[in-house]
Design an enzyme around this catalytic site. Sequence first.
Site, short mmCIF file in Angstrom:
data_model
loop_
_atom_site.label_atom_id
_atom_site.label_comp_id
_atom_site.label_asym_id
_atom_site.label_seq_id
_atom_site.Cartn_x
_atom_site.Cartn_y
_atom_site.Cartn_z
N THR B 146 0.88 -1.17 0.00
CA THR B 146 0.00 0.00 0.00
C THR B 146 0.92 1.23 0.00
O THR B 146 1.42 1.60 -1.05
CB THR B 146 -0.97 -0.03 1.20
OG1 THR B 146 -0.25 -0.24 2.39
CG2 THR B 146 -2.00 -1.13 1.02
N LYS B 169 3.84 -7.44 3.92
CA LYS B 169 3.63 -6.01 3.73
C LYS B 169 3.37 -5.39 5.09
O LYS B 169 2.96 -6.08 6.02
CB LYS B 169 2.50 -5.71 2.76
CG LYS B 169 1.12 -5.84 3.38
CD LYS B 169 0.09 -5.03 2.65
CE LYS B 169 0.33 -3.56 2.73
NZ LYS B 169 -0.02 -2.95 4.03
N THR B 180 -1.92 -2.48 7.31
CA THR B 180 -2.18 -3.89 7.57
C THR B 180 -0.89 -4.67 7.46
O THR B 180 -0.09 -4.40 6.59
CB THR B 180 -3.17 -4.43 6.53
OG1 THR B 180 -4.42 -3.80 6.71
CG2 THR B 180 -3.35 -5.94 6.67
N THR B 394 -11.08 12.37 3.13
CA THR B 394 -12.09 11.51 2.50
C THR B 394 -13.01 12.34 1.63
O THR B 394 -13.40 13.44 1.99
CB THR B 394 -12.95 10.80 3.56
OG1 THR B 394 -13.25 11.70 4.59
CG2 THR B 394 -12.22 9.62 4.11
#
Lengths: 394, 394
Positions: B146, B169, B180, B394
């Site tokens: 990511t 990752k 994550t 967002t």
Amino acid sequence: MKIIDGGICSVKGVRSYGIKPGKMGLAVIVGEGNAAGVFTRNKVIAAPLIVTREALQKNGKLAAIIANSGNANAFTGEEGLADAREMASVLSTKLGVDSELIGVASTGVIGRKLDVGWIKDNIDEVVDSLTSSPQGNSQAARAIMTTDTVPKMAAVELNTGICIGGIGKGSGMIEPNMGTMLGFVYTDAEVATDVLDSCLKKAVDKSFNMVVVDGDTSTNDMVLLTATGASGIKPDMNEFQQGLEHVLTDLAKQIAKDGEGATRLIEAQVRGAVSEGDAKLVAKAIVRSPLVKSAVFGKDPNWGRVVAAAGYSGADVDQDKISLAFSNGSDSAVLVDNGKIVSEDNELLEKLGSIMGSPEVIIKVDIHMGDSCATAWGCDLTYDYVRINAEYTT
Amino acid sequence: MKIIDGGICSVKGVRSYGIKPGKMGLAVIVGEGNAAGVFTRNKVIAAPLIVTREALQKNGKLAAIIANSGNANAFTGEEGLADAREMASVLSTKLGVDSELIGVASTGVIGRKLDVGWIKDNIDEVVDSLTSSPQGNSQAARAIMTTDTVPKMAAVELNTGICIGGIGKGSGMIEPNMGTMLGFVYTDAEVATDVLDSCLKKAVDKSFNMVVVDGDTSTNDMVLLTATGASGIKPDMNEFQQGLEHVLTDLAKQIAKDGEGATRLIEAQVRGAVSEGDAKLVAKAIVRSPLVKSAVFGKDPNWGRVVAAAGYSGADVDQDKISLAFSNGSDSAVLVDNGKIVSEDNELLEKLGSIMGSPEVIIKVDIHMGDSCATAWGCDLTYDYVRINAEYTT
């Protein structure tokens, strides 16, 4: 109950003063009576806390408090303990009271010898200026500041005329060091030591213990409550508890709002938990989360991070039952309703924009699993937090 | 045991590939055998974890893994669960294996519907390119990134010729979302499912579970271990465990070092604790502390913050017994010796300067109360961490 000005000096029988000419500051508060204290849970405990705890355990009373900023007198061994006792002794001589009735507090750099000489050099100026005027309160509140940007004080008058007032300091770094939470609270009510003890513990659990600036717990945290009894009134204990909680919560919010580098207060209101313990876990996880804190700094209503914090808090949580809203006290925007994501139309987005730009961002979570609730306070995580804590070099 | 290149593709019986053309990425790993998994402890659990856990519980085996980046498929309800099952089904059809033998993983934004159409559109390209060459490994490792800045892989060859290799990752934000931790580990040893289970749990506890980037626990964390058995060798279990821990620890350190905004790896080595649990509490408190993390960013050997973190960790600690040193692997500077502060002469300060400027800062704490030890990994707290997590709106 009404909110009044004056902090500790609104309480009958209390005089105070303080000076802060440079990094070192010195405050003295005189106010004799039954007293209780709450101390850091850190297992590394600073010397002044040991001295103050001994005094409370022996007498259940305090006559005065001496507090310095600029040096925490923590991790300073036997010498540090002797220095803390010396602080008590210096004030005891000057006031003519037993040194075992003196509370001692310090905040500042860890692991450096305290300059007791500086305290001796300045004690006369402080004690000779002791006053019950509002100036005494604000001078004392300023003297205990480290990187706090504003002095912190709060007071209420109960219906019976009893006053409860306090000053506090929060999480600021003066030097390579923990921020420290200190609270000195007074009341002129007549209350026994053991009752004060349980009132204070209960109030601290709802206020100071619900503040998270960075999740680090200081070696020097301490809240002291002294009842001078000067009003001659025995309080209604429900009202007294309510007043005490108001003062401590007000100080706690001031501390959160003035956290290092903070631009916004974050209040996490959690309800519907299966126990108060669970509600506290969720509320504190939210205000502690660096991701939530960064999002609030960025004005980003990033509710995924809030839900995730609830999930890892350790509390019983069911993702299909959670409701979540952001609020600024007047407007409220529901983003998740019983596990369902609310679609973000223009009206909702506009409301969110104004809420996230507010100086106080309230995050409301309903777990919908029980009846317990809790509130925690924190602040956003900003570039300035990193700057303040990275740029000082020992 | 020797360290080798190639990650998962050094393991016999494993082929993989991946693509990452934009925010969305898709990786497929094929390698059939007994399998075990460790999943997030967050109570908000993403859909793919539910699907993968079901598969492992039913079969104790996996035939392949399909993983996407760009969308966590978390907090997505029944629809999200259906989407995760659809991912398994898409790969199952393409490979001609039972969909209940397929592990599914996702990482990315929380609370948004997964674009399964994109996965369907791209599955042919990925599956048709599956290869056991090193390119297969690095393409898969890149596809699950990511905001990771580098792909993460590790592999060892045991003395018996058995290989253990993995890709992982870490904590990066692609969008308003948790980082994550994912780890996909393979071995060509012949090992039963229940043995794999206990080996993996033990190794994860010493590696992935000892990494803290910001203390937030993702909804999507997962580590999968599959034993293809293609070497035909039953391993010496001590050596196997050692090899597995090496691979997982190597991946864990890569994840810590590549934490969001990080410029330095922090390794906290704790010894002398009364229990392994206590040692872990102290090690994790140190690498989690925003004050310690900020200090390391500022190259400040601020040991007071380390001692304070040990004190509030919850572990048994006596401030009069602690020893503390900073190290970079070659040089070591003792700052506290059995509770006594070591005076900082020029030689010590010079050594400290060079240590604090190193890419890996090792903090060694000896509690001197018992025989247990633990190591945790983290990274410094930087302006870039705040920027990455604040600036997305967002």
